[in-house]
Structures are given as C-alpha cells and as structure tokens.
Design a protein around this motif. Structure first.
Motif, PDB file in Angstrom:
ATOM      1  N   GLY A  84       5.546 -24.497  25.977  1.00 35.95           N
ATOM      2  CA  GLY A  84       5.804 -25.601  26.896  1.00 35.95           C
ATOM      3  C   GLY A  84       5.702 -25.175  28.343  1.00 35.95           C
ATOM      4  O   GLY A  84       5.213 -25.941  29.192  1.00 35.95           O
ATOM      5  N   VAL A  85       6.142 -23.962  28.647  1.00 34.71           N
ATOM      6  CA  VAL A  85       5.992 -23.448  30.012  1.00 34.71           C
ATOM      7  C   VAL A  85       4.513 -23.346  30.369  1.00 34.71           C
ATOM      8  O   VAL A  85       4.092 -23.704  31.481  1.00 34.71           O
ATOM      9  N   PHE A  86       3.721 -22.884  29.415  1.00 36.41           N
ATOM     10  CA  PHE A  86       2.278 -22.747  29.654  1.00 36.41           C
ATOM     11  C   PHE A  86       1.635 -24.108  29.923  1.00 36.41           C
ATOM     12  O   PHE A  86       0.889 -24.276  30.891  1.00 36.41           O
ATOM     13  N   THR A  87       1.906 -25.111  29.066  1.00 39.26           N
ATOM     14  CA  THR A  87       1.295 -26.423  29.277  1.00 39.26           C
ATOM     15  C   THR A  87       1.858 -27.101  30.526  1.00 39.26           C
ATOM     16  O   THR A  87       1.143 -27.850  31.204  1.00 39.26           O
ATOM     17  N   GLY A  88       3.129 -26.837  30.861  1.00 44.07           N
ATOM     18  CA  GLY A  88       3.678 -27.379  32.100  1.00 44.07           C
ATOM     19  C   GLY A  88       2.931 -26.858  33.312  1.00 44.07           C
ATOM     20  O   GLY A  88       2.592 -27.613  34.227  1.00 44.07           O
ATOM     21  N   LEU A  89       2.641 -25.568  33.340  1.00 39.24           N
ATOM     22  CA  LEU A  89       1.883 -24.986  34.450  1.00 39.24           C
ATOM     23  C   LEU A  89       0.450 -25.488  34.460  1.00 39.24           C
ATOM     24  O   LEU A  89      -0.135 -25.704  35.529  1.00 39.24           O
ATOM     25  N   LEU A  90      -0.135 -25.669  33.262  1.00 40.53           N
ATOM     26  CA  LEU A  90      -1.501 -26.181  33.188  1.00 40.53           C
ATOM     27  C   LEU A  90      -1.589 -27.593  33.752  1.00 40.53           C
ATOM     28  O   LEU A  90      -2.478 -27.907  34.567  1.00 40.53           O
ATOM     29  N   TYR A  91      -0.676 -28.452  33.359  1.00 39.93           N
ATOM     30  CA  TYR A  91      -0.675 -29.829  33.880  1.00 39.93           C
ATOM     31  C   TYR A  91      -0.430 -29.831  35.384  1.00 39.93           C
ATOM     32  O   TYR A  91      -1.012 -30.640  36.125  1.00 39.93           O
ATOM     33  N   LEU A  92       0.439 -28.944  35.850  1.00 39.97           N
ATOM     34  CA  LEU A  92       0.732 -28.866  37.286  1.00 39.97           C
ATOM     35  C   LEU A  92      -0.499 -28.415  38.057  1.00 39.97           C
ATOM     36  O   LEU A  92      -0.786 -28.927  39.143  1.00 39.97           O
ATOM     37  N   LEU A  93      -1.258 -27.482  37.497  1.00 36.62           N
ATOM     38  CA  LEU A  93      -2.472 -27.008  38.153  1.00 36.62           C
ATOM     39  C   LEU A  93      -3.509 -28.119  38.238  1.00 36.62           C
ATOM     40  O   LEU A  93      -4.163 -28.299  39.276  1.00 36.62           O
ATOM     41  N   LEU A  94      -3.652 -28.890  37.162  1.00 28.68           N
ATOM     42  CA  LEU A  94      -4.583 -30.010  37.180  1.00 28.68           C
ATOM     43  C   LEU A  94      -4.176 -31.039  38.241  1.00 28.68           C
ATOM     44  O   LEU A  94      -5.023 -31.587  38.959  1.00 28.68           O
ATOM     45  N   ALA A  95      -2.888 -31.303  38.350  1.00 29.08           N
ATOM     46  CA  ALA A  95      -2.415 -32.277  39.349  1.00 29.08           C
ATOM     47  C   ALA A  95      -2.608 -31.761  40.766  1.00 29.08           C
ATOM     48  O   ALA A  95      -3.012 -32.502  41.670  1.00 29.08           O
ATOM     49  N   TRP A  96      -2.337 -30.500  40.980  1.00 24.21           N
ATOM     50  CA  TRP A  96      -2.433 -29.911  42.325  1.00 24.21           C
ATOM     51  C   TRP A  96      -3.868 -29.927  42.842  1.00 24.21           C
ATOM     52  O   TRP A  96      -4.119 -30.078  44.042  1.00 24.21           O
ATOM     53  N   MET A  97      -4.823 -29.799  41.912  1.00 23.81           N
ATOM     54  CA  MET A  97      -6.226 -29.739  42.321  1.00 23.81           C
ATOM     55  C   MET A  97      -6.815 -31.127  42.591  1.00 23.81           C
ATOM     56  O   MET A  97      -7.937 -31.247  43.062  1.00 23.81           O
ATOM     57  N   GLN A  98      -6.069 -32.203  42.257  1.00 23.34           N
ATOM     58  CA  GLN A  98      -6.589 -33.549  42.456  1.00 23.34           C
ATOM     59  C   GLN A  98      -6.263 -34.044  43.861  1.00 23.34           C
ATOM     60  O   GLN A  98      -5.259 -33.695  44.460  1.00 23.34           O
ATOM     61  N   VAL A  99      -7.123 -34.904  44.367  1.00 18.36           N
ATOM     62  CA  VAL A  99      -6.890 -35.565  45.648  1.00 18.36           C
ATOM     63  C   VAL A  99      -7.064 -37.060  45.404  1.00 18.36           C
ATOM     64  O   VAL A  99      -8.179 -37.549  45.227  1.00 18.36           O
ATOM     65  N   ALA A 100      -5.979 -37.759  45.325  1.00 13.60           N
ATOM     66  CA  ALA A 100      -6.038 -39.204  45.070  1.00 13.60           C
ATOM     67  C   ALA A 100      -5.083 -39.919  46.012  1.00 13.60           C
ATOM     68  O   ALA A 100      -3.889 -39.625  46.038  1.00 13.60           O
ATOM     69  N   ASP A 101      -5.601 -40.822  46.813  1.00 14.17           N
ATOM     70  CA  ASP A 101      -4.774 -41.576  47.753  1.00 14.17           C
ATOM     71  C   ASP A 101      -4.254 -42.826  47.058  1.00 14.17           C
ATOM     72  O   ASP A 101      -4.986 -43.802  46.865  1.00 14.17           O
TER      73      ASP A 101
END
Length: 592
Positions: free
Chosen positions: A362-379
């Motif tokens: 769960g820690v691994f998938t939490g970091l993976l989802y966070l990385l995907l979100a951080w790389m997005q730019v959506a206004d």
C-alpha cells in the motif's frame, strides 16, 4: 539431585516473570517491494552463476565416493526389522508454522486420528528428510539460523535423540549459489543437534527390506549434471532387481506442467524421465516432493504413489487449481488434497483484504499514485460539471510526457505480470489491470483536489499539502484493493496466478508432513499428517522434557491424519492401530 523432569519455573515466592514470546521471524511478505526486488536480483544472479559455474561439479570432486548411508542395519551391524522416518518439505518461513511442524515431528510418539475417527500410533523418525526450500526468502547463513535451525532446535529439546538428517535443495536454497546449504547440511556439522551424513547436494540411503531413499538436486530447473548421473548409475549397480525406490524431487513435474502455460515442457520433465527410465533402470514406487505448499496425492492401479507434501512451514498454495486435471501418464489419478478444493476457493476471497496482509505494498501504490498526480497539470479552478473536471484531468495527463511515460510503464508492467495461464487473453488481462490503476489514480487526484479546494484557498500551500496526503491515502487504500480483486478474479475465475494469489495471503495454516514406516514384513506405510490451524501463541516449556515452547492457543487444532495410511507391500496385515474400525488404503505390491 536433578531429574529428567526438572522444572524451569521460578522458585516459590519469587515474583511472576512477565509472559515471553519466541523471538521468531514473521512469515515472508512476498508483496513487500523490497523483498520482491531483492529476491528477484538474487534469483537472477544465482541463475547466471549456476549456468556458468555449477557448484555440483566442484562438490563431486571433493566427495568422489559413491557410498550410500546404510540404515538397513543397526549400529551393531544387525539387519533392521523396521524403521520410522519423516519427510518435511518447504520449511524455514514464519515461526508459528515452522515451529508447529517441527514440534509435531519431534514428539517421540503421536497418536493420530483420521477423518473416520480411527486412531493410529506413530513414532518419531530415526531419519529426517528435508525435501527442498529449507529457507525463505533467500539462502544465507543468518536466514537459515533464524528461520530453520532455531525453531527446530527449540522444538527438539527434551524429545530424545536428534534424527539423522538428509536434505535436497530447492530453488531458494540456490539463491546464494548453494554455499549456505552445503555449509549447513553437507560438511558433517550438527546444526540443531541433527546428525548429517551427505557430502553432496543429493544423497542415497539404503533402508531395510530392499527399500532405497534417493534425493536429487535439479538446481534451478536445470539439467542433471554428469557427476550426479554417474552417482545414481553406480548406485543402481548396487541394487537388486526386486529392490524398491522412494525418490525425492525438488518439484512435482507431473503437476507443474499442468499449472504452467500450455506447451512449456521444462528440463525437469526430461530429467524425471531420464532418471527413472535410463539411470535407475526400474520403476519408482513412491515419488515425494514439495515446492507446491499443500498436500496432494496421485496414485495408479499398480500402487505407485506421487505425493506432494510441501507443508513444512511456508505459505499455503491453492488446491483448486488446476480446475480440471489433465490425464497423467501411467494411469495416475488424483486421490486426496489438503485442504479440500472448496476450502481453497473460499480462502482465496481473503484477497479482498489484500492491504491488511500487505501494508508495505500500500505504501508503494500510495507513492505511485502521488507521483502520477504530482506530474499532472490540470487547472480545475474554473467551474463546471464533475464530468468536465474529470475530462480536464484526463486531458492534462494525455499531454504530459512524464505522465504518459509512467502510465505506459505501469500498463506494460501489469501486462508482464499477467499469468501465462490466461493464454491468448494474457495481454488483455494485463491491460485491463493497468488501466484500472490509471483510472483509479486519476479519480483519486480529482477527488483530493475537489475536496481540498472546497475547504482551503486554491493554490495555497496547505491545500496542496493536504491534497498530497489525500492522494497518498487514496493510493494506499485503492491500489492494494485493485490488486486483490485482480488476483481473486484471476484465480477463482480463470485458474491463473495461483502462486501470487496465495503468497499474498501468507496463510500459516494447513501444514503437513509425511511419516513413513518400513515394517517387519517389508511393507512401506505412509502417514500423511496435517495441522489445520497452527498455534499463534506460545509459552515456555516448564520442564526439560518439554520443547522450549509449547502451544498456548485454544483455537489451534491437534495433528491429524489427512487420510488413512497408504500401504505399499506384498501382503495385507493388521495395522498398528490403537482404536477404530476402518482400514488403511492398501496400495498393493510395490512396482518391481
């Protein structure tokens, strides 16, 4: 004066000692990213080294003699009339399961009841055979000591003489090039008090009444090495035509071929045919193996047995796959499994609680989802419907090279993970699984942004920090849940991912081992012994005649016979029965 029942408790009047627990290792968490990475690296290295420098060739040069250990006679040289011995495979994992099996094996006597209520008295084996994978997740001196030697040493305290020990390596024992295995079992040492005899990673034991016990080393599903072929060819010259063989293997070739992708025939299949037909020159009466962590027996009309007994301590494997067994050569048919297939199918539903069994995943998938979100730019500051905002998130993801690269890697990874048992649908299963995680990550990102935006000023540091925490939490909860659902559907629906779907659960229960006896008439008795639920709580043994730890768990179940004893011999006789009415399964004359 000291006695054999000297207590180990505090003297009268002394303050009660606080409760103690064994300092044992927990079961291996196979979905821990670090465990997976480390095991994968060690497996790759050992396979590469094994292909270039086979350790077995060097060991054959150091110990060139072909001399079987002779247990057909006693220490005075008199022929033995009978002999008890035990077979335990796939041990050295968590303390509870490994110690529970070790303690049961080490008892001087066991009175066992089968499913009909019939009881039989059995005796601890003078010989103990470890059938492969003596430690998990990888071989090292420290892991052997903590996961294998320590539990067995504690279990054997006060239980009489330690047995003579023979062992064959499994693939996990090869992860350090077999160095630790050879040091522990093949150099005349006495770990835990065991008396070791073999000098190679394979062995031969001469038993009473023309029986032989042979153990092989197939390395990492590799071919039989030439010195091993010569070793067994020389042994075959010492055997009489009427002698009967018990062959210990690292893997059950007869079943592995059915759970692997169709069309894959391994070296192991060819090895088994070559060893049985060309080297030994006679049929084997009993095949014993582990590697698959449950009990399963096949037999044919001649009375020959193929038995998987990989319940020495490692996690449970399912018994409801293959869903429909293909016909085995020589008329072998399935006779018994432990646990039953319907129980195995029910246990698979525990994957819905995947996170509880694998929190580090769960820690691994939490970091993976966070990385995907951080790389997005959506206004998303502008108003609009939920569908509109979700489309903005998706659109931003599709034009972001970093997100696209990570998404492609994620999907390709899931496609590579997909089991070959899916057949042509393997890539579809992997694609759906990968896309599910991507969709979940986008939904979590949008949900976290929407929630924090309603509570805090958009673009503020508190809002972004809280959003990151919520994205991580969503990935921590949702990622493992999707993995668990995928494994559940794969196994119960398609018969795929049998290893992953049950290694994720780390079930310590449903352990088993085999107790064997050669009686005065030369018949071989096989007692399959099972433990439905191993203890989770222990207390110190109170006397020196007890094991170091004894069970303190009212929910634990006593050892039982998985099925009535199987008898291989030339004639019927009265079983060593204590009570009851049913008869053991008579397998008829042993194959010549």
């Amino acid at each position: 004066m000291a006695s054999g029942t000297e207590t180990l408790t505090a003297p009268p009047g002394a303050p009660a000692a606080p409760p103690q627990r064994p300092q044992g290792r927990k079961m291996v968490r196979w979905f821990d990213p670090f465990v997976l990475l480390k095991a994968g690296v060690r497996s790759t290295i050992s396979k590469t080294i094994g292909e270039q420098a086979d350790r077995r060739l060097l060991d054959a040069l150091v110990a060139p003699k072909v001399e079987p250990s002779d247990f057909s006679v006693d220490e005075a040289g008199r022929p033995r009339e009978e002999l008890w011995f035990d077979y335990v495979a796939d041990l050295g994992d968590g303390w509870d399961s490994t110690y529970a099996v070790a303690q049961t094996v080490s008892r001087p006597t066991l009175t066992l009841t089968d499913e009909t209520g019939t009881a039989y008295e059995t005796h601890k084996g003078e010989v103990l055979v470890f059938g492969g994978d003596e430690v998990y997740p990888e071989a090292s001196v420290k892991e052997y000591q903590e996961r294998t030697v320590r539990p067995w040493q504690a279990a054997m305290r006060g239980q009489g003489p330690a047995p003579h020990l023979f062992a064959i390596p499994g693939n996990h024992d090869w992860y350090d090039g077999l160095v630790s295995f050879m040091r522990l079992f093949c150099q005349g040492r006495q770990p835990a008090g065991w008396r070791t005899h073999q000098r190679r990673s394979y062995f031969a034991v001469k038993l009473p009444h023309g029986w032989w016990l042979l153990g092989t080393d197939m390395q990492l599903a590799s071919d039989l090495d030439e010195p091993q072929v010569q070793y067994f060819q020389e042994l075959a010259k010492q055997m009489k035509e009427e002698d009967r063989l018990i062959l210990c293997l690292a893997e059950p070739a007869w079943l592995v071929g059915q759970v692997r992708p169709p069309g894959e025939r391994t070296y192991l299949d060819n090895n088994l045919d070559f060893l049985e037909q060309q080297v030994l020159g006679k049929k084997v009466s009993v095949f014993l193996t582990g590697d698959i962590h449950h009990y399963r027996r096949h037999a044919n009309a001649e009375g020959r047995q193929k038995i998987i007994a990989g319940g020495g301590g490692a996690f449970l494997h399912p018994t409801h796959v293959p869903r429909k067994e293909a016909a085995l050569p020589d008329g072998f048919t399935a006779r018994k499994t432990f646990p039953a297939p319907e129980e195995s199918r029910r246990l698979c539903w525990r994957n819905l609680g995947f996170l509880g069994h694998n929190p580090s995943f769960g820690v691994f998938t939490g970091l993976l989802y966070l990385l995907l979100a951080w790389m997005q730019v959506a206004d998303l500051r502008e108003g609009g419907t939920v569908a509109w905002k979700l489309s903005r998130v998706l659109g931003a993801a599709l034009v972001n090279p970093g997100v696209l690269l990570l998404a492609v890697m994620l999907v390709l990874g899931m496609m590579g993970l997909a089991d070959g048992r899916f057949g042509r649908g393997r890539w579809v299963a992997g694609l759906v699984h990968g896309v599910a995680h991507l969709a979940a990550s986008l939904f979590v990102f949008w949900g976290a942004f929407a929630l924090t935006g309603a509570l805090l000023p958009l673009g503020s540091v508190p809002q972004e920090l809280l959003g990151a925490v919520l994205v991580f939490a969503g990935g921590f909860l949702l990622g493992p849940t999707l993995m668990g659902v995928y494994l559940l559907i794969s196994l119960n629906g398609f018969g795929a991912h049998a290893n992953e779907a049950f290694s994720s659960l780390t079930i310590p229960d449903w352990k088993n081992f085999l107790r064997l006896r050669i009686d005065r008439e030369g018949r071989l008795w096989l007692y399959p012994i099972g433990l439905r639920r191993v203890p989770r709580a222990w207390k110190r043994g109170e006397t020196v005649r007890e094991p170091e730890w004894v069970a303190d768990d009212k929910d634990a179940t006593p050892p039982e016979l998985i099925e009535p004893p199987i008898v291989i011999g030339a004639a019927r006789s009265t079983a060593p029965r204590v009570a009851g009415r049913s008869s053991p399964e008579y397998a008829g004359p042993a194959a010549p």
